[in-house]
Write a protein that holds these residues in place. Structure first.
Motif, PDB file in Angstrom:
ATOM      1  N   LYS A 151       0.827  -1.207   0.000  1.00 53.85           N
ATOM      2  CA  LYS A 151       0.000   0.000   0.000  1.00 53.85           C
ATOM      3  C   LYS A 151       0.861   1.257   0.000  1.00 53.85           C
ATOM      4  O   LYS A 151       0.507   2.276  -0.584  1.00 53.85           O
ATOM      5  CB  LYS A 151      -0.915   0.004   1.225  1.00 53.85           C
ATOM      6  CG  LYS A 151      -2.007  -1.056   1.198  1.00 53.85           C
ATOM      7  CD  LYS A 151      -2.819  -1.019   2.484  1.00 53.85           C
ATOM      8  CE  LYS A 151      -3.878  -2.114   2.516  1.00 53.85           C
ATOM      9  NZ  LYS A 151      -4.628  -2.113   3.802  1.00 53.85           N
ATOM     10  N   MET A 152       1.991   1.184   0.680  1.00 53.67           N
ATOM     11  CA  MET A 152       2.895   2.336   0.766  1.00 53.67           C
ATOM     12  C   MET A 152       3.800   2.466  -0.444  1.00 53.67           C
ATOM     13  O   MET A 152       4.032   3.552  -0.957  1.00 53.67           O
ATOM     14  CB  MET A 152       3.771   2.216   2.021  1.00 53.67           C
ATOM     15  CG  MET A 152       3.040   2.324   3.325  1.00 53.67           C
ATOM     16  SD  MET A 152       4.220   2.313   4.702  1.00 53.67           S
ATOM     17  CE  MET A 152       4.356   0.553   5.011  1.00 53.67           C
ATOM     18  N   SER A 153       4.327   1.313  -0.912  1.00 59.59           N
ATOM     19  CA  SER A 153       5.448   1.363  -1.847  1.00 59.59           C
ATOM     20  C   SER A 153       5.284   0.503  -3.087  1.00 59.59           C
ATOM     21  O   SER A 153       6.108   0.577  -3.998  1.00 59.59           O
ATOM     22  CB  SER A 153       6.733   0.948  -1.120  1.00 59.59           C
ATOM     23  OG  SER A 153       6.925   1.721   0.042  1.00 59.59           O
ATOM     24  N   GLY A 154       4.275  -0.357  -3.126  1.00 57.70           N
ATOM     25  CA  GLY A 154       4.122  -1.258  -4.258  1.00 57.70           C
ATOM     26  C   GLY A 154       4.699  -2.623  -3.961  1.00 57.70           C
ATOM     27  O   GLY A 154       5.041  -2.949  -2.819  1.00 57.70           O
ATOM     28  N   ALA A 155       4.850  -3.424  -5.014  1.00 53.04           N
ATOM     29  CA  ALA A 155       5.340  -4.788  -4.860  1.00 53.04           C
ATOM     30  C   ALA A 155       6.825  -4.811  -4.505  1.00 53.04           C
ATOM     31  O   ALA A 155       7.560  -3.854  -4.753  1.00 53.04           O
ATOM     32  CB  ALA A 155       5.101  -5.570  -6.138  1.00 53.04           C
ATOM     33  N   ARG A 156       7.241  -5.934  -3.925  1.00 55.25           N
ATOM     34  CA  ARG A 156       8.641  -6.200  -3.572  1.00 55.25           C
ATOM     35  C   ARG A 156       9.153  -5.300  -2.446  1.00 55.25           C
ATOM     36  O   ARG A 156      10.283  -4.823  -2.468  1.00 55.25           O
ATOM     37  CB  ARG A 156       9.553  -6.105  -4.797  1.00 55.25           C
ATOM     38  CG  ARG A 156       9.261  -7.179  -5.854  1.00 55.25           C
ATOM     39  CD  ARG A 156      10.307  -7.146  -6.945  1.00 55.25           C
ATOM     40  NE  ARG A 156       9.973  -7.998  -8.061  1.00 55.25           N
ATOM     41  CZ  ARG A 156      10.405  -9.245  -8.234  1.00 55.25           C
ATOM     42  NH1 ARG A 156      11.183  -9.797  -7.333  1.00 55.25           N
ATOM     43  NH2 ARG A 156      10.064  -9.950  -9.297  1.00 55.25           N
ATOM     44  N   THR A 163       8.700 -13.798  -6.541  1.00 57.80           N
ATOM     45  CA  THR A 163       7.729 -12.733  -6.289  1.00 57.80           C
ATOM     46  C   THR A 163       7.148 -12.818  -4.884  1.00 57.80           C
ATOM     47  O   THR A 163       6.632 -11.827  -4.363  1.00 57.80           O
ATOM     48  CB  THR A 163       6.588 -12.797  -7.320  1.00 57.80           C
ATOM     49  OG1 THR A 163       6.018 -14.120  -7.303  1.00 57.80           O
ATOM     50  CG2 THR A 163       7.100 -12.492  -8.707  1.00 57.80           C
ATOM     51  N   LYS A 164       7.208 -13.992  -4.276  1.00 59.86           N
ATOM     52  CA  LYS A 164       6.693 -14.143  -2.928  1.00 59.86           C
ATOM     53  C   LYS A 164       7.821 -14.047  -1.909  1.00 59.86           C
ATOM     54  O   LYS A 164       8.878 -14.630  -2.096  1.00 59.86           O
ATOM     55  CB  LYS A 164       5.977 -15.495  -2.771  1.00 59.86           C
ATOM     56  CG  LYS A 164       5.403 -15.720  -1.364  1.00 59.86           C
ATOM     57  CD  LYS A 164       4.777 -17.098  -1.233  1.00 59.86           C
ATOM     58  CE  LYS A 164       4.237 -17.303   0.182  1.00 59.86           C
ATOM     59  NZ  LYS A 164       3.662 -18.642   0.388  1.00 59.86           N
TER      60      LYS A 164
END
Length: 426
Positions: free
Chosen positions: A159-164, A273-274
Motif C-alpha cells: 500500500k505504501m510502496s508497491g510490490a517487492r 515474487t513471494k
C-alpha cells in the motif's frame, strides 16, 4: 577500464578472455583498435598542425619587418589553415575518445584462467559444503511463518510502496537489527574490518567507478536531485580511495558497513515474487578490501569468503561455496565465490553472499593508486567486495531453519545476546 597499451601489445589475450565471458564479445578488440587508431591519428595530426602554426607564427614578424608583403600573406594563410586543421582534429579527437570510452566502459572484466567457462549458473562449480541440511516435516516458507506471527507484512508495505517491499515489526524487526549488529561485531572485532557509515546517495562518477554505470543504469534508482540510491555499500566503500595515491603501508585496507540497498530488479519479473528473497529495498553488511596486487588480491578473496562463511557457521546455517563460471559472474569481477544457504521450504541452496576479486578494474575507473615505495611510480590498487551477509536473506534462512511445528521460531544462540536473551519468537 583497461590498459590500452596492453590491448595493443597483446590483443589476442583480451579477445580470448572476453570470448570466455560471451562468444563473440572478443570482437570488441577490433572496434577498440579502430577507435584507438582514429584517436591517435587525430592527436598526431593536431600536434603537427600546432607545431606548424607555432613555427610559422614566428616567421610572420620577420616577413612584416622586411616588407615582404607576399611572404607575409602566404605565412598568414599557412597559420589560418593550421588553425582550421587543429579545430577539425580536436573534434575528431573528441569523437574518437567518446566512442572509445563508451566501448571500454561497457565491457566486462577479464575472468581469471581458473574460472570455469559457462553460460549460466549450471556451469558453476561447488567447492565445499558445511553443515547438514535440516530435513523438517512439511517445512513452511518464511513468508507464511512471518505473516502467521503477525510480524511480516507484505500487504501493508505494498500500500505504501508497491510490490517487492516488506514491513517487519515486533520481534522479527528486532531480529533483523540483531543480525546486522552481530555481523558487524564479528567482522570488526574478530576479522579486522573498519566499520563505516557511508552516504546512501551517490553521484554518477561513484557508480562509474565501481562499474554499475553506464551499462547497468536500469538496475538502479535515480533521484530527482541527480543522485542515485546505492545498490550496495560496495559503491561508497570502494570510492573511499578514488582519485588518491596512497602509501604501501596503508594497505591492505578492509571496510565494512551496514546499509539499506536499493535495486530495481530489472529483468527479474516473475522470479521470487513471494517473500523476502528479491526485494527493491533490503539491508546488507558489505565487505570491501583494497590491496596492492593480484597475489594479495587472490589471498584476500579466500580470506573475505571465509569471513562471510563465519557468519553462517556461528548461526549454524548449512551452506555451500560455489565458484562462479564466466557467464554467471558480475561484470566487474575476475573471480567470484557465491555462498548459498540451505532453505528447507525450497529444498535447495540459495545465494546469500557473493565475494569477488576485481583486480585493478575498478581502480582504473576511479584513478585509485598506491606508491609501492617512497619515490616509486604509482600503481593501481586492486579491489574486492563481498556480502557479510545479506541481512534480509539471513533472516529468511534463520526463520526457515529454526522453525518449530507450532509456527514459532527458535532464536539462534549467537543472536540471543542481541535480543535481550530471547530464546523463542512466538
Amino acid at each position: 577500464m583497461f590498459d590500452l597499451r596492453a590491448i595493443r601489445e597483446n590483443p589476442e589475450a583480451f579477445r580470448k578472455a572476453w570470448n570466455r565471458r560471451k562468444p563473440g564479445l572478443g570482437d570488441a578488440v577490433d572496434d577498440i583498435h579502430r577507435h584507438d587508431a582514429a584517436l591517435r591519428t587525430a592527436l598526431t595530426d593536431k600536434q603537427e598542425a600546432e607545431k606548424l602554426r607555432n613555427e610559422t607564427s614566428k616567421l610572420i614578424g620577420k616577413a612584416k619587418a622586411s616588407g615582404d608583403e607576399a611572404e607575409f600573406e602566404r605565412l598568414r594563410k599557412v597559420v589560418a589553415d593550421a588553425k582550421e586543421t587543429i579545430e577539425a582534429c580536436a573534434e575528431q579527437e573528441e569523437a574518437a575518445r567518446k566512442e572509445l570510452n563508451e566501448l571500454l566502459y561497457g565491457l566486462p572484466n577479464l575472468p581469471l584462467d581458473d574460472v570455469p567457462e559457462g553460460e549460466d549458473e549450471e556451469a558453476n562449480v561447488e567447492q565445499h559444503r558445511w553443515g547438514d541440511p535440516k530435513r523438517l516435516n512439511g517445512p513452511k516458507d518464511h513468508a507464511d511463518l512471518g505473516e502467521a506471527l503477525g510480524m511480516m507484512d507484505f500487504e501493508t508495505a505494498a500500500k505504501m510502496s508497491g510490490a517487492r517491499f516488506v514491513l517487519l515489526s515486533g520481534k522479527l524487526a528486532r531480529m533483523e537489527r540483531a543480525l546486522a549488529s552481530f555481523m558487524l561485531d564479528l567482522q570488526t572485532l574478530e576479522h579486522g574490518y573498519t566499520e563505516c557509515s557511508p552516504p546512501f546517495l551517490v553521484k554518477d562518477q561513484a557508480l562509474v567507478g565501481t562499474g554499475q554505470l553506464p551499462k547497468f543504469s536500469e538496475d538502479l534508482f535515480k533521484t530527482t536531485a541527480d543522485h542515485w540510491l546505492i545498490p550496495t555499500a560496495e559503491v561508497p566503500l570502494t570510492n573511499i580511495v578514488r582519485e588518491t595515491i596512497i602509501e604501501a603501508s596503508y594497505l591492505p585496507r578492509r571496510f565494512t558497513a551496514h546499509t539499506p540497498c536499493f535495486r530495481s530488479e530489472a529483468g527479474s519479473a516473475g522470479r521470487d515474487t513471494k517473500g523476502m528473497i528479491r526485494l527493491h529495498q533490503f539491508n546488507k553488511v558489505e565487505l570491501v578490501s583494497v590491496v596492492a596486487n593480484e597475489e594479495e588480491g587472490l589471498a584476500e578473496l579466500e580470506r573475505m569468503t571465509t569471513c562471510a562463511e563465519a557468519v553462517l557457521k556461528r548461526l549454524d546455517l548449512p551452506f555451500r561455496r560455489m565458484l562462479l563460471c564466466t557467464g554467471d559472474m558480475g561484470a566487474g569481477a575476475r573471480k567470484t565465490y557465491d555462498l548459498e544457504v540451505w532453505l528447507p521450504s525450497q529444498n535447495t541452496y540459495r545465494e546469500i553472499s557473493s565475494c569477488s576479486y576485481c583486480g585493478d578494474f575498478q581502480a582504473r575507473r576511479m584513478d585509485a593508486r598506491y606508491r609501492p615505495e617512497a619515490g616509486a611510480k604509482p600503481e593501481f590498487v586492486h579491489t574486492l567486495n563481498g556480502s557479510g551477509l545479506a541481512v534480509g536473506r539471513t533472516l529468511v534462512a534463520v526463520i526457515e531453519n529454526y522453525q518449530n511445528e507450532d509456527g514459532s521460531i527458535t532464536v539462534p544462540e549467537a543472536l540471543r545476546p542481541y535480543m535481550g536473551g530471547l530464546e523463542v519468537i512466538a
